[in-house]
Write a protein that holds these residues in place. Structure first.
Motif, mmCIF file in Angstrom:
data_model
loop_
_atom_site.group_PDB
_atom_site.id
_atom_site.type_symbol
_atom_site.label_atom_id
_atom_site.label_comp_id
_atom_site.label_asym_id
_atom_site.label_seq_id
_atom_site.Cartn_x
_atom_site.Cartn_y
_atom_site.Cartn_z
ATOM 1 N N PRO A 78 21.062 33.697 63.681
ATOM 2 C CA PRO A 78 22.492 33.594 64.012
ATOM 3 C C PRO A 78 23.371 33.219 62.820
ATOM 4 O O PRO A 78 24.528 33.629 62.754
ATOM 5 C CB PRO A 78 22.548 32.492 65.074
ATOM 6 N N ILE A 79 22.815 32.469 61.865
ATOM 7 C CA ILE A 79 23.597 32.126 60.669
ATOM 8 C C ILE A 79 23.902 33.386 59.878
ATOM 9 O O ILE A 79 25.045 33.619 59.470
ATOM 10 C CB ILE A 79 22.844 31.100 59.795
ATOM 11 N N GLY A 117 26.375 35.443 61.791
ATOM 12 C CA GLY A 117 27.734 34.910 61.641
ATOM 13 C C GLY A 117 28.358 35.338 60.324
ATOM 14 O O GLY A 117 29.542 35.674 60.254
ATOM 15 N N GLY A 118 27.559 35.332 59.254
ATOM 16 C CA GLY A 118 28.070 35.794 57.958
ATOM 17 C C GLY A 118 28.436 37.263 57.979
ATOM 18 O O GLY A 118 29.452 37.677 57.422
ATOM 19 N N TRP A 164 29.289 38.913 60.688
ATOM 20 C CA TRP A 164 30.447 39.028 61.573
ATOM 21 C C TRP A 164 31.732 38.685 60.819
ATOM 22 O O TRP A 164 32.761 39.327 61.024
ATOM 23 C CB TRP A 164 30.278 38.106 62.782
ATOM 24 N N LEU A 165 31.665 37.703 59.908
ATOM 25 C CA LEU A 165 32.843 37.345 59.111
ATOM 26 C C LEU A 165 33.242 38.471 58.162
ATOM 27 O O LEU A 165 34.398 38.553 57.757
ATOM 28 C CB LEU A 165 32.586 36.068 58.316
ATOM 29 N N SER A 218 36.104 40.473 59.469
ATOM 30 C CA SER A 218 37.411 39.836 59.555
ATOM 31 C C SER A 218 38.237 40.111 58.305
ATOM 32 O O SER A 218 37.720 40.144 57.196
ATOM 33 C CB SER A 218 37.241 38.334 59.732
ATOM 34 N N GLU A 246 38.391 33.179 56.619
ATOM 35 C CA GLU A 246 37.073 33.555 57.097
ATOM 36 C C GLU A 246 36.279 34.314 56.037
ATOM 37 O O GLU A 246 35.075 34.153 55.927
ATOM 38 C CB GLU A 246 37.205 34.370 58.379
ATOM 39 N N GLN A 284 32.197 33.846 54.139
ATOM 40 C CA GLN A 284 31.178 34.865 54.350
ATOM 41 C C GLN A 284 30.004 34.716 53.387
ATOM 42 O O GLN A 284 28.856 34.629 53.818
ATOM 43 C CB GLN A 284 31.783 36.250 54.219
ATOM 44 N N LEU A 309 27.861 31.510 53.804
ATOM 45 C CA LEU A 309 27.121 31.554 55.064
ATOM 46 C C LEU A 309 25.932 32.504 54.964
ATOM 47 O O LEU A 309 24.837 32.190 55.441
ATOM 48 C CB LEU A 309 28.054 31.980 56.199
#
Length: 175
Positions: free
Chosen positions: A24-25, A28-29, A31-32, A35, A40, A44, A47
């Protein structure tokens, strides 16, 4: 021999959990990366690096514990030691540059005021340099943290609770 096997089993399970937690880490990176917000996108790369380091370290610990690979366990222990030292260093550095900057309660106001004089000289120089403030200002404007404040009346400033970023941005804009 039973204690050794039990210890390796516990280390193996703990590393399996951290291996799974790294997914998930990394997600999340990634996913950023989608953006367009400046704040955010600044997070990136750190993360992603953190996610991959956790993945590789836990993989080394898992392989070392479950398959009795001694060099992988030594690598795991060395990297964990370095990570603990780095986190301790970052924590001490953070306390050193922000010590005393907790803000002061303003009589008759719902918020605290934060003054640059309360922080370390190094941090004050970094914040007052235009190139650093430009990135922070872009981040604050992009996050719309102060969008609601534009509609406030002078009485609202006396009665409402402001976040530290709103107080700082409001003071910086007034100057």
């Amino acid at each position: 021999m039973a204690v050794y096997r039990c210890s390796n089993t516990v280390i193996g399970y703990l590393n399996l959990l951290t291996l799974l937690a790294s997914i998930p880490i990394i997600g999340g990176g990634l996913w950023l990366a989608r953006s367009s917000a400046t704040c955010e996108s600044l997070l990136q790369t750190p993360l992603l690096v953190l996610g991959f380091v956790v993945l590789l370290v836990s993989l080394a610990g898992f392989v070392g514990a479950c398959f009795n690979v001694a060099w992988a366990l030594w690598l795991f222990l060395l990297v964990i030691l370095l990570l603990i030292a780095a986190l301790l260093g970052i924590t001490v550095f953070g306390f050193a540059v922000t010590g005393g900057g907790g803000g002061v309660q303003v009589p008759g106001r719902m918020y605290r005021e934060y003054h640059l004089e309360d922080y370390s000289r190094w941090l004050r120089r970094r914040i007052t340099e235009d190139r650093y403030w430009r990135a922070a200002r872009t981040c604050v404007v992009g996050s719309k943290a102060c969008a609601k404040i534009a509609l406030w009346t002078p009485m609202d400033y006396l009665q409402r609770d402001l976040t530290p970023i709103q107080v700082t941005t409001h003071d910086r804009i007034k100057r």
